[in-house]
Design a protein around this motif. Structure first.
Motif, PDB file in Angstrom:
ATOM      1  N   MET A 104       0.744  -1.196   0.025  1.00  0.00           N
ATOM      2  CA  MET A 104       0.086   0.123   0.132  1.00  0.00           C
ATOM      3  C   MET A 104       0.831   1.231   0.061  1.00  0.00           C
ATOM      4  SD  MET A 104      -2.181   1.490   2.938  1.00  0.00           S
ATOM      5  CE  MET A 104      -3.536   0.108   3.260  1.00  0.00           C
ATOM      6  N   ALA A 105       1.900   1.308   0.853  1.00  0.00           N
ATOM      7  CA  ALA A 105       2.576   2.327   1.028  1.00  0.00           C
ATOM      8  C   ALA A 105       3.469   2.701  -0.375  1.00  0.00           C
ATOM      9  CB  ALA A 105       3.861   2.165   1.989  1.00  0.00           C
ATOM     10  N   ASP A 106       3.643   1.621  -1.110  1.00  0.00           N
ATOM     11  CA  ASP A 106       4.368   1.827  -2.275  1.00  0.00           C
ATOM     12  C   ASP A 106       3.484   2.376  -3.750  1.00  0.00           C
ATOM     13  OD1 ASP A 106       6.572   0.969  -1.165  1.00  0.00           O
ATOM     14  OD2 ASP A 106       6.380  -1.438  -2.064  1.00  0.00           O
ATOM     15  N   MET A 107       2.145   2.337  -3.183  1.00  0.00           N
ATOM     16  CA  MET A 107       1.111   2.919  -4.112  1.00  0.00           C
ATOM     17  C   MET A 107       1.340   4.431  -4.373  1.00  0.00           C
ATOM     18  SD  MET A 107      -1.996   0.211  -3.774  1.00  0.00           S
ATOM     19  CE  MET A 107      -1.586  -1.374  -3.904  1.00  0.00           C
ATOM     20  N   ASP A 178      -4.354   5.201   1.137  1.00  0.00           N
ATOM     21  CA  ASP A 178      -5.409   4.261   1.018  1.00  0.00           C
ATOM     22  C   ASP A 178      -6.899   4.667   0.928  1.00  0.00           C
ATOM     23  OD1 ASP A 178      -6.835   1.826   1.332  1.00  0.00           O
ATOM     24  OD2 ASP A 178      -7.297   2.180   3.715  1.00  0.00           O
ATOM     25  N   GLN A 179      -7.419   4.607  -0.340  1.00  0.00           N
ATOM     26  CA  GLN A 179      -8.624   5.051  -0.436  1.00  0.00           C
ATOM     27  C   GLN A 179      -9.937   4.749   0.501  1.00  0.00           C
ATOM     28  OE1 GLN A 179     -11.080   3.790  -4.122  1.00  0.00           O
ATOM     29  NE2 GLN A 179      -9.211   2.624  -4.444  1.00  0.00           N
ATOM     30  N   HIS A 180      -9.572   3.288   0.870  1.00  0.00           N
ATOM     31  CA  HIS A 180     -10.842   2.755   1.718  1.00  0.00           C
ATOM     32  C   HIS A 180     -10.976   3.484   3.212  1.00  0.00           C
ATOM     33  CE1 HIS A 180     -11.415   0.092  -1.578  1.00  0.00           C
ATOM     34  NE2 HIS A 180     -10.306  -0.360  -1.455  1.00  0.00           N
ATOM     35  N   LEU A 181      -9.778   3.662   3.801  1.00  0.00           N
ATOM     36  CA  LEU A 181     -10.136   4.373   4.924  1.00  0.00           C
ATOM     37  C   LEU A 181     -10.165   5.864   4.838  1.00  0.00           C
ATOM     38  CD1 LEU A 181      -9.047   4.496   7.963  1.00  0.00           C
ATOM     39  CD2 LEU A 181      -6.697   5.165   7.304  1.00  0.00           C
ATOM     40  N   GLY A 182     -10.022   6.409   3.743  1.00  0.00           N
ATOM     41  CA  GLY A 182     -10.371   7.930   3.487  1.00  0.00           C
ATOM     42  C   GLY A 182     -11.909   7.933   3.255  1.00  0.00           C
ATOM     43  N   ARG A 183     -12.296   6.870   2.480  1.00  0.00           N
ATOM     44  CA  ARG A 183     -13.904   6.947   2.298  1.00  0.00           C
ATOM     45  C   ARG A 183     -14.515   6.607   3.449  1.00  0.00           C
ATOM     46  NH1 ARG A 183     -13.232   3.685  -1.483  1.00  0.00           N
ATOM     47  NH2 ARG A 183     -13.329   5.084  -3.400  1.00  0.00           N
ATOM     48  N   GLY A 223      -5.209   3.823  -3.745  1.00  0.00           N
ATOM     49  CA  GLY A 223      -4.588   3.040  -3.139  1.00  0.00           C
ATOM     50  C   GLY A 223      -5.249   2.124  -2.252  1.00  0.00           C
ATOM     51  N   HIS A 224      -4.792   0.966  -1.860  1.00  0.00           N
ATOM     52  CA  HIS A 224      -5.267  -0.179  -1.297  1.00  0.00           C
ATOM     53  C   HIS A 224      -4.392  -1.062  -0.424  1.00  0.00           C
ATOM     54  CE1 HIS A 224      -4.832  -2.094  -5.071  1.00  0.00           C
ATOM     55  NE2 HIS A 224      -4.516  -3.297  -4.476  1.00  0.00           N
TER      56      HIS A 224
END
Length: 367
Positions: A104-107, A178-183, A223-224
């Motif tokens: 994820m960090a690499d994204m 990370d899009q999911h945590l943000g969403r 990212g994810h």
């Protein structure tokens, strides 16, 4: 004083039990000079040796408070960087295996984030209207970028609180990686889907129109987490059909659909504490990393709690699992044999100073 490090080749073929004995012996010899920190996702044969354990937020606090000469971090690269940034210059941080990274960090990398910032400047003034917020699962240079642009770091424990802090200062947030945590965090704050647009870093202007950028409150980096994306709503549906009284708890790195279908959503510390506080005899479906689920299933078995992993497929944090008893023994015995440091993690200045600003800001906001 030993001039050269012991070669890792001497450890590659050692049996795990032999390594365990040598780790215990090395820890006894080093005493309070060395401390082992381990993330909850760490494999059991390494986790057992930890002096301090926790999720990313808890380990951030612990890293800032320990006075050991050597911190051996059994996690992944960005966690060891955080420990180095928050510790004193006299302390040394070691990552037993440098290949323990985070997909994820690499994204999100500095080049892509800086390009996004320049592209946003074609529509608005980002330093006036956008707060960059990076998940702690990111490299030190991205934390420094946030420090340079009035931003901050968050974890899965404090993301909503951090976003509230950000919106008190500027009207928009660029949230990465990370899009999911943000969403999920935006949803918890009452934001609508069109106020949370995905920024596709492979597309010009993130694949968005100027109108979409203007309307968005949060720009979600595309990212994810490769582990948490494995969990699907049908896994929850199947569980509920079998066990109508069962409870579902998920990490916010899971997709929005999985989080929405869960009874509880929160960080690894939240997951552990919620199941610990639950009534005896309850049944749980848990959407997070396999090592953690296995550990708490064993811990709470005596209370009659049944805890099962959400996915029918085995999915663990494979990069963190690269830290094994062999690498841990190698790291510790090099210290014993003459204070030879292998795989030191050292974030250079001024990057460390800017990153430290964002981390200390996060710790202050999280109190």
């Amino acid at each position: 004083m030993q001039a050269n490090a012991i070669d890792f080749e001497n450890y590659e073929l050692l049996q795990d039990e032999v390594c365990t004995q040598r780790i215990v012996a090395a820890k006894q010899k080093l005493g309070k000079r060395a401390i082992i920190l381990a993330h909850h996702y760490q494999r059991a044969d390494v986790y057992r040796h930890a002096d301090l354990t926790g999720d990313s937020l808890k380990l951030s606090y612990l890293a800032a408070q320990t006075d050991a000469d050597f911190m051996v971090f059994c996690g992944v690269h960005f966690m060891a960087e955080v420990a180095d940034i928050l510790s004193s210059p006299e302390q040394t941080v070691i990552l037993p295996d440098l290949s323990a990274g985070c997909s994820m960090a690499d994204m999100a990398n500095l080049t892509k984030v800086e390009r996004a910032w320049r592209e946003l400047a074609e529509v608005l003034d980002p330093d006036e209207r956008v707060t960059p917020v990076t998940y702690i699962n990111s490299s030190a240079d991205l934390k420094a970028f946030c420090g340079q642009h009035g931003g901050i770091v968050c974890t899965s424990s404090n993301a909503v609180k951090i976003l509230q802090w950000a919106f008190d200062r500027r009207e928009k947030v660029l949230f990465f990686p990370d899009q999911h945590l943000g969403r999920w965090s935006g949803y918890k704050m009452g934001l609508s889907p069109d106020e949370m647009q995905v920024w596709d870093f492979d597309e010009p202007m993130g694949g968005l129109t100027p109108e979409q950028i203007e309307k968005a409150k949060i720009l979600l980096w595309k990212g994810h987490c490769s582990v948490h994306q494995m969990f699907q709503p049908q896994h929850i549906l199947r569980f509920r059909n079998q066990y109508p009284d069962g409870l579902v708890i998920s990490h916010p790195e899971c997709s929005f659909e999985v989080c929405k279908a869960s009874n509880f959503v929160g960080s690894t510390e939240y997951i552990i504490n919620t199941i610990r506080a639950a009534k005896a005899g309850t049944r749980w479906l848990v959407g997070t990393e396999l090592n953690l689920v296995g550990r708490i299933a064993e811990e709470f078995k005596s209370e009659g709690k049944i805890i099962q992993f959400m996915s029918p497929m085995v999915c663990m944090c494979s990069t963190m699992a690269r830290i094994d008893p062999q690498h841990l023994a190698w790291s510790l015995e090099n210290l014993v044999e003459g204070h030879v440091v292998v795989n030191q993690i050292s974030v250079p200045e001024p990057q460390a100073g800017l990153a430290r600003l964002t981390l200390e800001k996060m710790l202050e906001v999280s109190k």
